[in-house]
Design a protein around this motif. Structure first.
Motif, short mmCIF file in Angstrom:
data_model
loop_
_atom_site.label_atom_id
_atom_site.label_comp_id
_atom_site.label_asym_id
_atom_site.label_seq_id
_atom_site.Cartn_x
_atom_site.Cartn_y
_atom_site.Cartn_z
N UNK A 288 10.95 43.20 -15.97
CA UNK A 288 11.88 43.01 -15.23
C UNK A 288 11.74 43.41 -13.67
N UNK A 289 11.05 44.34 -13.49
CA UNK A 289 10.86 44.34 -11.80
C UNK A 289 9.86 43.26 -11.34
N UNK A 290 8.90 43.09 -12.23
CA UNK A 290 7.99 41.85 -11.89
C UNK A 290 8.87 40.73 -11.34
N UNK A 291 9.38 40.33 -12.67
CA UNK A 291 10.24 39.10 -12.34
C UNK A 291 11.36 39.14 -11.15
N UNK A 292 11.92 40.22 -10.83
CA UNK A 292 12.85 40.32 -9.70
C UNK A 292 11.89 40.33 -8.25
N UNK A 293 10.87 40.89 -8.12
CA UNK A 293 9.82 40.76 -7.04
C UNK A 293 9.44 39.25 -6.90
N UNK A 294 8.90 38.72 -8.08
CA UNK A 294 8.50 37.27 -8.10
C UNK A 294 9.56 36.40 -7.26
N UNK A 295 10.71 36.61 -7.74
CA UNK A 295 11.92 35.95 -7.29
C UNK A 295 11.99 36.17 -5.68
N UNK A 296 11.78 37.12 -5.33
CA UNK A 296 11.82 37.54 -3.82
C UNK A 296 10.41 37.03 -3.04
N UNK A 297 9.61 36.44 -3.67
CA UNK A 297 8.28 35.98 -3.00
C UNK A 297 7.24 36.65 -2.92
N UNK A 302 -0.28 34.74 -5.52
CA UNK A 302 -0.86 34.91 -6.89
C UNK A 302 -0.68 33.46 -7.66
N UNK A 303 0.73 32.67 -7.32
CA UNK A 303 1.14 31.57 -7.98
C UNK A 303 0.00 30.47 -7.31
#
Length: 355
Positions: A288-297, A302-303
């Motif tokens: 959940x933390x990773x997904x939240x940070x990913x949405x924040x860019x 890495x993408x």
């Protein structure tokens, strides 16, 4: 007396069968070519494998010394610390944007090597610690339990290489889910049948809560040495593998090796269940933390890296022309192959062909 012995034999057979089915599923997710690839380029692979096999048992040992738990619980924690290779880690690595083929290679390798390393560490532990005669480690039954796990792992790897892709995908899903759920059910059923009383102390709960977190931190730190030149995705992968242990094997070893003394078993059998619950809880939080940070860019770089790897892998596959297995097999609830599923992920393994 005879009825009790027969009951123990039945429970032993059931626990071993459930664990073997789970290990068959783990083996079915491992492509031997992935392992060979990382043996040829072993930096991250060796860091992770050696950390799991050498440092995590020492971490478990240290925690038992710090919290001053009794010898039965010390032994339970040590067995858990010597049980790497849980299938949960592959799922978590996938959802945390890690290097999935590295995770699967480590899982397959450590699961097999732990069958020898666990008796080694328990032998060392028994010599250094002052275990009472009533708690002597039964290496004969331990060897039978661990030895019975090797054939299904190897069979699963053979099926991965030889059987049709769809068959191994379904097989791995069913076996891993059955093993994960089955070991919890068998622990509860065994407790009822044996009329056990779970003896849970705050110390053992604290160890079960802290050990996965310290394992994650240990695995991450081991990848940060500048000379290794490892990327953040690799660090997350190694840390996740080190953190998430195989509670199925730990529970099977405890129930098969210490069933004769119900008081001892009542103290020991609850630890792998607690560890499993905590590591699943942490996995959900970390994802959940990773997904939240990913949405924040935070992981945009890495993408781009993954897309570049995907492009290069597609070019390599096109050039080869006859590449049948892209080092990928599915695990429960996730998809690794774009061609055979509706997932937006085209091919998680071939996206990650270089470190």
């Amino acid at each position: 007396m005879g009825s009790s012995a027969q009951t123990e034999q039945i429970l032993f057979a059931v626990n071993t069968t459930i664990t073997c089915i789970g290990m068959l599923g783990v083996g079915a997710t491992v492509d031997y070519r992935v392992v060979i690839k990382y043996i040829k380029r072993p930096t991250a692979y060796l860091v992770g494998v050696l950390t799991q096999l050498l440092l995590v048992p020492l971490l478990a040992w240290a925690l038992t010394a710090i919290f001053q738990v009794d010898e039965e619980r010390q032994l339970a924690v040590m067995i858990q610390g010597c049980s790497p290779g849980g299938s949960t880690s592959n799922v978590v690595v996938y959802w945390m944007g890690g290097v999935l083929d590295l995770s699967v290679a480590m899982t397959g390798t450590t699961t097999i090597l732990a069958l020898g390393m666990m008796p080694f560490w328990l032998f060392v532990f028994s010599k250094v610690s002052t275990l009472s005669p009533d708690l002597a480690i039964p290496f004969d039954s331990l060897g039978i339990t661990l030895g019975s796990l090797l054939p299904p792992i190897l069979l699963g790897m053979i099926l991965n290489a030889k059987a049709p892709e769809r068959f191994t995908i379904i097989l791995s899903k069913i076996c891993i889910a059955f093993g994960s759920i089955g070991i919890v059910v068998s622990t509860i059923v065994g407790t009822i049948v044996r009329n056990l009383v779970w003896i849970i102390t705050w110390k053992i709960v604290m160890i079960a809560a802290i050990m996965p977190l310290l394992g994650f931190a240990l695995g991450y730190v081991m990848t940060l040495f500048p000379c290794l030149k490892l990327k953040a995705r690799i660090s997350r992968t190694v840390a996740t593998e080190v953190s998430l242990q195989n509670a199925q094997v730990c529970s099977a070893v405890i129930q098969s090796s210490f069933a004769k003394d119900r008081l001892v078993l009542g103290k020991m059998v609850v630890f792998p269940l607690l560890y499993y619950l905590f590591q699943v809880g942490y996995s959900i939080i970390f994802v959940a933390i990773y997904k939240f940070m990913k949405r924040k860019g935070y992981f945009a770089d890495e993408d781009q890296e993954i897309e570049e790897e995907k492009r290069m892998a597609a070019m390599a596959v096109g050039a080869a022309g006859t590449f049948e297995n892209s080092h990928a097999k599915e695990l429960p609830s996730i998809s690794y192959r774009g061609k055979s599923t509706t997932s937006s992920v085209d091919n998680s393994y071939t996206q990650q062909q270089r470190l």
